[in-house]
Design a protein around this motif. Structure first.
Motif, mmCIF file in Angstrom:
data_model
loop_
_atom_site.group_PDB
_atom_site.id
_atom_site.type_symbol
_atom_site.label_atom_id
_atom_site.label_comp_id
_atom_site.label_asym_id
_atom_site.label_seq_id
_atom_site.Cartn_x
_atom_site.Cartn_y
_atom_site.Cartn_z
ATOM 1 N N LEU A 224 0.831 -1.212 0.000
ATOM 2 C CA LEU A 224 0.000 0.000 0.000
ATOM 3 C C LEU A 224 0.865 1.261 0.000
ATOM 4 C CD1 LEU A 224 -2.893 -1.084 2.401
ATOM 5 C CD2 LEU A 224 -3.039 -0.683 -0.064
ATOM 6 N N HIS A 225 1.994 1.179 0.689
ATOM 7 C CA HIS A 225 2.924 2.306 0.741
ATOM 8 C C HIS A 225 3.407 2.642 -0.670
ATOM 9 C CE1 HIS A 225 5.743 4.934 2.758
ATOM 10 N NE2 HIS A 225 6.752 4.403 2.077
ATOM 11 N N ASP A 230 3.308 5.501 -6.006
ATOM 12 C CA ASP A 230 3.399 5.337 -7.469
ATOM 13 C C ASP A 230 2.067 5.494 -8.185
ATOM 14 O OD1 ASP A 230 5.950 4.765 -6.800
ATOM 15 O OD2 ASP A 230 6.025 2.754 -7.677
ATOM 16 N N GLU A 231 0.989 5.110 -7.514
ATOM 17 C CA GLU A 231 -0.332 5.118 -8.162
ATOM 18 C C GLU A 231 -1.362 5.695 -7.187
ATOM 19 O OE1 GLU A 231 -1.136 3.818 -11.225
ATOM 20 O OE2 GLU A 231 0.801 2.894 -11.721
ATOM 21 N N PRO A 232 -1.253 6.984 -6.901
ATOM 22 C CA PRO A 232 -2.104 7.555 -5.841
ATOM 23 C C PRO A 232 -3.604 7.388 -6.081
ATOM 24 C CG PRO A 232 -0.832 9.268 -6.979
ATOM 25 C CD PRO A 232 -0.315 7.962 -7.466
ATOM 26 N N LYS A 233 -4.004 7.374 -7.358
ATOM 27 C CA LYS A 233 -5.454 7.231 -7.613
ATOM 28 C C LYS A 233 -5.929 5.826 -7.254
ATOM 29 C CE LYS A 233 -6.155 10.757 -11.042
ATOM 30 N NZ LYS A 233 -6.225 11.010 -12.483
ATOM 31 N N ARG A 234 -5.088 4.866 -7.565
ATOM 32 C CA ARG A 234 -5.432 3.491 -7.203
ATOM 33 C C ARG A 234 -5.501 3.348 -5.682
ATOM 34 N NH1 ARG A 234 -5.880 -1.005 -11.090
ATOM 35 N NH2 ARG A 234 -5.652 0.104 -13.029
ATOM 36 N N TYR A 235 -4.541 3.979 -5.014
ATOM 37 C CA TYR A 235 -4.533 3.926 -3.564
ATOM 38 C C TYR A 235 -5.837 4.512 -3.012
ATOM 39 C CZ TYR A 235 -3.244 4.669 1.259
ATOM 40 O OH TYR A 235 -3.243 4.646 2.630
ATOM 41 N N CYS A 293 -7.663 -6.490 -5.879
ATOM 42 C CA CYS A 293 -8.511 -6.107 -7.012
ATOM 43 C C CYS A 293 -8.065 -4.799 -7.649
ATOM 44 C CB CYS A 293 -9.973 -5.998 -6.572
ATOM 45 S SG CYS A 293 -10.666 -7.591 -6.148
ATOM 46 N N THR A 294 -7.257 -4.038 -6.959
ATOM 47 C CA THR A 294 -6.861 -2.728 -7.478
ATOM 48 C C THR A 294 -5.411 -2.734 -7.947
ATOM 49 O OG1 THR A 294 -8.278 -1.969 -5.693
ATOM 50 C CG2 THR A 294 -7.179 -0.281 -6.927
ATOM 51 N N ASN A 295 -4.731 -3.848 -7.782
ATOM 52 C CA ASN A 295 -3.299 -3.918 -8.103
ATOM 53 C C ASN A 295 -3.048 -3.613 -9.589
ATOM 54 O OD1 ASN A 295 -0.668 -4.672 -8.643
ATOM 55 N ND2 ASN A 295 -0.694 -6.355 -7.178
ATOM 56 N N PRO A 296 -2.340 -2.526 -9.886
ATOM 57 C CA PRO A 296 -2.114 -2.178 -11.290
ATOM 58 C C PRO A 296 -0.987 -2.984 -11.932
ATOM 59 C CG PRO A 296 -1.093 -0.533 -9.881
ATOM 60 C CD PRO A 296 -1.736 -1.544 -8.956
ATOM 61 N N LEU A 410 -12.720 3.865 -9.663
ATOM 62 C CA LEU A 410 -11.864 2.701 -9.550
ATOM 63 C C LEU A 410 -10.876 2.624 -10.716
ATOM 64 C CD1 LEU A 410 -14.542 0.118 -8.416
ATOM 65 C CD2 LEU A 410 -13.072 1.547 -7.024
ATOM 66 N N ASP A 411 -10.942 3.601 -11.596
ATOM 67 C CA ASP A 411 -9.998 3.608 -12.716
ATOM 68 C C ASP A 411 -8.699 4.279 -12.292
ATOM 69 O OD1 ASP A 411 -12.638 4.459 -15.018
ATOM 70 O OD2 ASP A 411 -11.996 2.526 -14.201
ATOM 71 N N GLU A 412 -7.759 4.211 -13.175
ATOM 72 C CA GLU A 412 -6.465 4.861 -12.878
ATOM 73 C C GLU A 412 -6.635 6.362 -12.890
ATOM 74 O OE1 GLU A 412 -2.520 3.362 -14.415
ATOM 75 O OE2 GLU A 412 -3.980 2.112 -15.449
#
Ligand SMILES: Nc1ncnc2c1ncn2[C@@H]1O[C@H](COP(=O)(O)OP(=O)(O)O)[C@@H](O)[C@H]1O
Ligand SMILES: [Mg+2]
Length: 412
Positions: A224-225, A230-235, A293-296, A410-412
Motif C-alpha cells: 500500500l505504501h 506510485d499510483e495515488p489514484k489506485r490507492y 482487485c486494485t493492483n495495477p 476505480l480507474d487509474e
C-alpha cells in the motif's frame, strides 16, 4: 489463463476434470475439496516454475509432499508401504494468445521422500484443441524430448526422473524455446492467496519494492505504501472501496515509523486511528481483497478462499461486484471458493448477461473423491432464501459499487 485442469491422484482429486472460465466459483460444504482444486492449480504452476520439485511441494501446499498424493483406503500408512505413488496434472493454459497443453506426472518415493518427474508433455494447440505440430516436450521411452524451434527434427534429450521439470529449467529460454518460456511466464503470474489476518497481515514490515501483498497478505503495508507513492489514484480507490464495504472506516493510512524504519497500516474509524495490530480480522481481509482487485501491476490468474469471511452479509453483494468486475471487466481470471449461497446468488445475478464467462460449481465428495457439477441459475436461486437476501440489501446501497465504477473512481 487456466482453461482446463485434469487432476489425477492429487489429494481428494482422484480423477477430476474441470473447466475454468474467467470467473469460477467453487461452492460446497467443508472438506469437499474446494481448496484442493485451487491447490492443484497452484501445484501445476509451481511444478512448471520452481527450481526443484521439492520447492514446488514446499509449505505453499498444505501438508507434507507425500500427503499431496491421493490416499487409498489405508491413508498415509498405505503410501508408506508402497514403493512409489504418482499424481498427474494436465492443463490447458492460454498464454499470450495461444493455447498450450501442459502435463506433468510426479512420482514420490515414500521411503526416501524423493520426488521425480516421471512424464512431461507440452504442445501448442490449434483452435480445435489438437496439438499443433509435434509436441515441444514429450516422453519417448525413458527420455524427455525437447524440441527447438529451428531444428524440430533434432530434439534435445534429457532423462526422466529428475527433481525438476523441463518447463522450469531456465536454460530452456529464448526464441528456440519460446513455447516453454511463454508457459513458464504464464505460470509465474498466477497468484494464490491464503490470507492470514491473525499473524502475517499484522506484522510491521520495512518498505520494500513489492508489487503484491504476498501469498499470506504479509506485504500489505509495503504494497500500500508503494501504491500510494506510485499510483495515488489506485490507492485512493482502495480506501474508497474499503469504506463502501465497511462504512465505519473513514480512511486507510500507511505510516513509516522513523525510529524503527517499519511500515504500519492505520485505519481511521469513527475519527480514531487504529494500527494493524488491533484492526479486526474481517477488515484486514477486506483490505487485502481491495488491494488485490486494485493492483495495477498484476495480470495473471488470482485465486483465494472464502471472500465472504469477515464481511457482513449485507455487504456481500459489494464483494461479489468487486470480483465480477475484476474478472469480467478487467479480464483477470478469478477462482474463489465459498460456503455462502448468498455470494453465489449475487454472482449469478450480476453475470446474467455473461453466463459463458462464469463457472459456478457445486463441489462435493463421495467415496471416489471430489466431484464438481456446474449449476444452473434455476438451481442457484432455488436454494437461496430470497427473503433473506432482500432483507439484507438496503436500497441505499443498491448500485453503490456500480456508481463508483461509472464515475471512474476505480480507474487509474
Ligand atoms: N492425500 C489425500 N488423499 C485423499 N484425500 C485427501 C488427501 N489430503 C486431503 N484430503 C481430503 O481433502 C479434505 C480437505 O479438502 P479441502 O479442499 O481443504 O476442503 P474444502 O472444501 O473445505 O476446501 C480433507 O478433509 C481430506 O478428506
Ligand atoms: Mg477450504
Amino acid at each position: 489463463m487456466l482453461r482446463r485442469l485434469h487432476a489425477k491422484g492429487f489429494k481428494s482429486l482422484v480423477d477430476l476434470e474441470i473447466e475454468f472460465p474467467l470467473l469460477t466459483v467453487l461452492f460446497g460444504p467443508n472438506a469437499s475439496g474446494k481448496s484442493n482444486i485451487i491447490e492443484a492449480a497452484q501445484t501445476i504452476s509451481r511444478c512448471g516454475t520452481a527450481r526443484t520439485l521439492s520447492d514446488a511441494f514446499d509449505q505453499s501446499i498444505r501438508g507434507y509432499p507425500l500427503e499431496a498424493f491421493s490416499f487409498g483406503p489405508d491413508g498415509l500408512a498405505g503410501h508408506l508401504r508402497r514403493g512409489a505413488v504418482e499424481m498427474e496434472l494436465d492443463a490447458v493454459v492460454g498464454a499470450q494468445g495461444d493455447d498450450y497443453r501442459y502435463r506433468v506426472c510426479v512420482q514420490a518415493e515414500p521411503g526416501t521422500g524423493d520426488l521425480a518427474t516421471k512424464d512431461e508433455y507440452l504442445a501448442r494447440l490449434t483452435r480445435q484443441g489438437d496439438p499443433w505440430g509435434r509436441p515441444v516436450i514429450e516422453r519417448v521411452e525413458n527420455r524427455l524430448r525437447i524440441r527447438r524451434k529451428s531444428k524440430p527434427a533434432h530434439p534435445r534429450e534429457e532423462p526422466t526422473g529428475g527433481n525438476h521439470t523441463m518447463l522450469s529449467d531456465l536454460r530452456l529460454a529464448g526464441p528456440e524455446y519460446a513455447a516453454i518460456e511463454r508457459c513458464r511466464r504464464e505460470f509465474e503470474e498466477w497468484r494464490v492467496y491464503y490470507l492470514d489476518p491473525r499473524v502475517a497481515m499484522r506484522a510491521a514490515r520495512p518498505p520494500a519494492g513489492v508489487r503484491d501483498i504476498g501469498a499470506l497478505g504479509e506485504d500489505i503495508a509495503p504494497f500500500l505504501h508503494r501504491l500510494r507513492s506510485d499510483e495515488p489514484k489506485r490507492y485512493a480507490a482502495v480506501s474508497r472501496t474499503l469504506r463502501s464495504i465497511i462504512p465505519s472506516v473513514d480512511a486507510v493510512n500507511v505510516d513509516l515509523d522513523e525510529r524503527r524504519a517499519t511500515l504500519d497500516i492505520q485505519i481511521i474509524q469513527d475519527g480514531c486511528s487504529y494500527s494493524s495490530r488491533v484492526i479486526s480480522e474481517g477488515t484486514l481481509r477486506v483490505l487485502a481483497l481491495c488491494s488485490i482487485c486494485t493492483n495495477p501491476w498484476a495480470s495473471g490468474l488470482v485465486a483465494f478462499e472464502e471472500p465472504e469471511n469477515g464481511v457482513h452479509p449485507r455487504r456481500l453483494e459489494l464483494i461479489a461486484q468487486m470480483l465480477v468486475s475484476l474478472s469480467l471487466s478487467q479480464g483477470r481470471q478469478v477462482i474463489v471458493t465459498t460456503h455462502s449461497p448468498l455470494f453465489c446468488d449475487a454472482v449469478l445475478r450480476l453475470t446474467r448477461d455473461r453466463r459463458e464467462a462464469v463457472g459456478l460449481y457445486a463441489v462435493r465428495r463421495d467415496r471416489e473423491g471430489t466431484k464438481v457439477t456446474p449449476f444452473a441459475e434455476e438451481l442457484g436461486t432455488l436454494f437461496v432464501d430470497t427473503g433473506l437476501a432482500d432483507g439484507l440489501t438496503s436500497p441505499a446501497e443498491d448500485g453503490l459499487f456500480q456508481e463508483m465504477l461509472l464515475r471512474g473512481w476505480l480507474d487509474e
